[in-house]
Design a protein around this motif. Structure first.
Motif, PDB file in Angstrom:
ATOM      1  N   LEU A 197     -14.647  -3.330 -31.681  1.00 23.14           N
ATOM      2  CA  LEU A 197     -14.460  -2.007 -31.099  1.00 23.14           C
ATOM      3  C   LEU A 197     -15.360  -1.799 -29.884  1.00 23.14           C
ATOM      4  CD1 LEU A 197     -14.187   0.152 -34.358  1.00 23.14           C
ATOM      5  CD2 LEU A 197     -12.339  -0.607 -32.855  1.00 23.14           C
ATOM      6  N   PHE A 198     -16.539  -2.403 -29.895  1.00 24.72           N
ATOM      7  CA  PHE A 198     -17.444  -2.308 -28.751  1.00 24.72           C
ATOM      8  C   PHE A 198     -16.798  -2.951 -27.520  1.00 24.72           C
ATOM      9  CE2 PHE A 198     -20.962  -3.655 -26.054  1.00 24.72           C
ATOM     10  CZ  PHE A 198     -21.734  -2.505 -26.015  1.00 24.72           C
ATOM     11  N   ALA A 199     -16.245  -4.162 -27.698  1.00 20.63           N
ATOM     12  CA  ALA A 199     -15.596  -4.869 -26.591  1.00 20.63           C
ATOM     13  C   ALA A 199     -14.353  -4.130 -26.113  1.00 20.63           C
ATOM     14  CB  ALA A 199     -15.228  -6.287 -27.021  1.00 20.63           C
ATOM     15  N   ILE A 200     -13.577  -3.594 -27.050  1.00 16.24           N
ATOM     16  CA  ILE A 200     -12.355  -2.853 -26.705  1.00 16.24           C
ATOM     17  C   ILE A 200     -12.693  -1.586 -25.925  1.00 16.24           C
ATOM     18  CG2 ILE A 200     -10.518  -1.435 -27.714  1.00 16.24           C
ATOM     19  CD1 ILE A 200     -10.322  -3.576 -29.935  1.00 16.24           C
ATOM     20  N   GLY A 201     -13.777  -0.916 -26.305  1.00 19.60           N
ATOM     21  CA  GLY A 201     -14.188   0.296 -25.603  1.00 19.60           C
ATOM     22  C   GLY A 201     -14.481   0.028 -24.137  1.00 19.60           C
ATOM     23  N   ILE A 202     -15.168  -1.073 -23.862  1.00 19.84           N
ATOM     24  CA  ILE A 202     -15.504  -1.432 -22.473  1.00 19.84           C
ATOM     25  C   ILE A 202     -14.256  -1.854 -21.702  1.00 19.84           C
ATOM     26  CG2 ILE A 202     -16.784  -3.058 -21.027  1.00 19.84           C
ATOM     27  CD1 ILE A 202     -18.899  -3.154 -23.290  1.00 19.84           C
ATOM     28  N   ALA A 203     -13.459  -2.746 -22.301  1.00 22.79           N
ATOM     29  CA  ALA A 203     -12.265  -3.267 -21.628  1.00 22.79           C
ATOM     30  C   ALA A 203     -11.239  -2.165 -21.373  1.00 22.79           C
ATOM     31  CB  ALA A 203     -11.637  -4.376 -22.468  1.00 22.79           C
ATOM     32  N   GLY A 204     -11.005  -1.313 -22.366  1.00 22.39           N
ATOM     33  CA  GLY A 204     -10.016  -0.246 -22.223  1.00 22.39           C
ATOM     34  C   GLY A 204     -10.404   0.758 -21.156  1.00 22.39           C
ATOM     35  N   THR A 205     -11.688   1.085 -21.071  1.00 23.56           N
ATOM     36  CA  THR A 205     -12.162   2.020 -20.049  1.00 23.56           C
ATOM     37  C   THR A 205     -11.984   1.425 -18.659  1.00 23.56           C
ATOM     38  OG1 THR A 205     -13.811   2.940 -21.569  1.00 23.56           O
ATOM     39  CG2 THR A 205     -14.153   3.324 -19.225  1.00 23.56           C
ATOM     40  N   TRP A 206     -12.297   0.156 -18.504  1.00 22.42           N
ATOM     41  CA  TRP A 206     -12.171  -0.514 -17.196  1.00 22.42           C
ATOM     42  C   TRP A 206     -10.711  -0.550 -16.749  1.00 22.42           C
ATOM     43  CZ3 TRP A 206      -9.780  -5.023 -15.420  1.00 22.42           C
ATOM     44  CH2 TRP A 206     -10.161  -5.440 -14.139  1.00 22.42           C
ATOM     45  N   ILE A 207      -9.803  -0.895 -17.665  1.00 19.97           N
ATOM     46  CA  ILE A 207      -8.374  -0.937 -17.337  1.00 19.97           C
ATOM     47  C   ILE A 207      -7.871   0.464 -16.983  1.00 19.97           C
ATOM     48  CG2 ILE A 207      -6.050  -1.390 -18.240  1.00 19.97           C
ATOM     49  CD1 ILE A 207      -7.362  -3.563 -20.033  1.00 19.97           C
ATOM     50  N   GLY A 208      -8.285   1.460 -17.769  1.00 22.71           N
ATOM     51  CA  GLY A 208      -7.874   2.835 -17.504  1.00 22.71           C
ATOM     52  C   GLY A 208      -8.334   3.324 -16.155  1.00 22.71           C
ATOM     53  N   LYS A 209      -9.566   2.957 -15.755  1.00 20.67           N
ATOM     54  CA  LYS A 209     -10.096   3.371 -14.445  1.00 20.67           C
ATOM     55  C   LYS A 209      -9.270   2.758 -13.313  1.00 20.67           C
ATOM     56  CE  LYS A 209     -14.402   3.726 -11.817  1.00 20.67           C
ATOM     57  NZ  LYS A 209     -14.065   3.074 -10.549  1.00 20.67           N
ATOM     58  N   LYS A 210      -8.862   1.512 -13.466  1.00 22.54           N
ATOM     59  CA  LYS A 210      -8.035   0.856 -12.447  1.00 22.54           C
ATOM     60  C   LYS A 210      -6.691   1.575 -12.293  1.00 22.54           C
ATOM     61  CE  LYS A 210     -10.810  -2.501 -11.303  1.00 22.54           C
ATOM     62  NZ  LYS A 210     -11.386  -2.573  -9.922  1.00 22.54           N
ATOM     63  N   ILE A 211      -6.089   1.957 -13.408  1.00 17.16           N
ATOM     64  CA  ILE A 211      -4.796   2.644 -13.370  1.00 17.16           C
ATOM     65  C   ILE A 211      -4.931   4.023 -12.723  1.00 17.16           C
ATOM     66  CG2 ILE A 211      -2.960   3.643 -14.810  1.00 17.16           C
ATOM     67  CD1 ILE A 211      -3.496   1.373 -16.828  1.00 17.16           C
ATOM     68  N   LEU A 212      -6.059   4.697 -12.953  1.00 20.76           N
ATOM     69  CA  LEU A 212      -6.273   6.040 -12.414  1.00 20.76           C
ATOM     70  C   LEU A 212      -6.244   6.093 -10.892  1.00 20.76           C
ATOM     71  CD1 LEU A 212      -8.990   7.782 -14.624  1.00 20.76           C
ATOM     72  CD2 LEU A 212      -6.748   8.664 -14.012  1.00 20.76           C
ATOM     73  N   HIS A 213      -6.542   4.969 -10.238  1.00 22.12           N
ATOM     74  CA  HIS A 213      -6.509   4.923  -8.769  1.00 22.12           C
ATOM     75  C   HIS A 213      -5.122   5.246  -8.235  1.00 22.12           C
ATOM     76  CE1 HIS A 213     -10.548   3.675  -7.845  1.00 22.12           C
ATOM     77  NE2 HIS A 213     -10.496   2.651  -8.684  1.00 22.12           N
ATOM     78  N   TYR A 214      -4.107   5.030  -9.046  1.00 21.78           N
ATOM     79  CA  TYR A 214      -2.727   5.210  -8.599  1.00 21.78           C
ATOM     80  C   TYR A 214      -2.125   6.533  -9.092  1.00 21.78           C
ATOM     81  CZ  TYR A 214      -3.379   0.234  -7.805  1.00 21.78           C
ATOM     82  OH  TYR A 214      -3.874  -0.986  -7.384  1.00 21.78           O
ATOM     83  N   ILE A 215      -2.958   7.387  -9.683  1.00 21.57           N
ATOM     84  CA  ILE A 215      -2.477   8.665 -10.200  1.00 21.57           C
ATOM     85  C   ILE A 215      -3.108   9.805  -9.405  1.00 21.57           C
ATOM     86  CG2 ILE A 215      -2.359  10.181 -12.227  1.00 21.57           C
ATOM     87  CD1 ILE A 215      -2.511   7.698 -13.980  1.00 21.57           C
ATOM     88  N   SER A 216      -2.276  10.691  -8.838  1.00 23.03           N
ATOM     89  CA  SER A 216      -2.777  11.816  -8.056  1.00 23.03           C
ATOM     90  C   SER A 216      -3.423  12.857  -8.965  1.00 23.03           C
ATOM     91  CB  SER A 216      -1.633  12.471  -7.267  1.00 23.03           C
ATOM     92  OG  SER A 216      -0.717  13.092  -8.154  1.00 23.03           O
ATOM     93  N   GLN A 217      -4.191  13.785  -8.366  1.00 19.75           N
ATOM     94  CA  GLN A 217      -4.853  14.835  -9.132  1.00 19.75           C
ATOM     95  C   GLN A 217      -3.837  15.703  -9.886  1.00 19.75           C
ATOM     96  OE1 GLN A 217      -8.034  15.319  -9.743  1.00 19.75           O
ATOM     97  NE2 GLN A 217      -7.695  17.188 -10.921  1.00 19.75           N
ATOM     98  N   GLU A 218      -2.735  16.058  -9.215  1.00 17.61           N
ATOM     99  CA  GLU A 218      -1.705  16.888  -9.845  1.00 17.61           C
ATOM    100  C   GLU A 218      -1.061  16.168 -11.032  1.00 17.61           C
ATOM    101  OE1 GLU A 218       2.567  19.052  -8.754  1.00 17.61           O
ATOM    102  OE2 GLU A 218       1.364  18.117  -7.186  1.00 17.61           O
TER     103      GLU A 218
END
Length: 242
Positions: A197-218
């Protein structure tokens, strides 16, 4: 003791969605975990999982941290998560889940329909949102959706939303971990999953941050509200159908 690998894959998905939605993985992790483990084991695992998850978010989104909201939302959340953690031994979780589900469905629909509705993040509203999210986190293992609906109503910029929510989550998890341990919710089974779960927490957050670059504020706000709506419906359905 056999490791449930499908559960770990689902935990990674929960972490990615929780990062993109801005309110943490527990809103997905708790319902998923209940299919594999008993309710109290899931509470213990959630607290452990969130340590790595929230530390990763704090590090990756630290520039967005809002210290004022951290005090007004975070302090009540910590106080009430302790109360909720102790009360979890005595209250019927099924009834609480239905009430939470109805609340989330109602509010998410309100803000999806009334797209221009914005609530000023003043002290009373922030304190109320923090207290309610802390109480539900202690009772049900997940308060991120309550905090998410509060912060979505404030129309916060996505980095502020995620960083502040993660810091509050971290304080909440630190507090409830001691309560859950004293209640006997964290034992050998829960600790076996700790490194995964420790490794998944780090990996999932990193992947999510990358995806967020392509999502507008709205779209970020809309996505968060849709996820909260789904969580509310699933919470109600899971209790009624079981």
């Amino acid at each position: 003791m056999r490791i449930e690998y499908i559960f770990l894959v689902l935990a990674l998905l929960a972490e990615i969605l929780g990062t993109i939605g801005g309110f943490g993985s527990s809103v997905f992790f708790v319902p998923l975990g209940n299919f594999y483990f008993d309710f109290y084991s899931v509470l213990g695992m959630t607290a452990i999982f969130h340590f790595s998850s929230n530390l990763s978010k704090i590090f990756l989104f630290k520039k967005g941290l809002d210290k004022t909201l951290l005090v007004y939302l975070g302090v009540p959340a910590v106080i009430f998560v302790i109360a909720g953690g102790f009360l979890s031994k005595y209250l019927d979780g099924r009834i609480l889940e239905i009430i939470l589900g109805i609340f989330l469905v109602s509010l998410s629909l309100l803000f999806l329909i009334k797209k221009n509705l914005v609530i000023t993040p003043d002290k009373p509203r922030s304190v109320a949102g923090g207290a309610l999210s802390g109480l539900t986190a202690g009772l049900l293992g997940t308060g991120g959706a309550i905090r998410g609906i509060t912060m979505a109503a404030f129309n916060l910029e996505k980095s502020v939303f995620i960083a502040t929510s993660a810091m509050i989550d971290f304080m909440v998890d630190l507090s409830r971990t001691f309560v859950y341990y004293s209640n006997g919710y964290i034992g050998k089974q829960e600790l076996i999953y700790l490194p995964f779960l420790f490794a998944i927490g780090i990996a999932g957050t990193w992947i999510g941050k990358k995806i967020l670059h392509y999502i507008s504020q709205e779209n970020f706000k809309k996505f968060s509200l849709i996820l909260i709506l789904i969580i509310g419906l699933v919470s109600i359905g899971k209790v009624l159908l079981v």
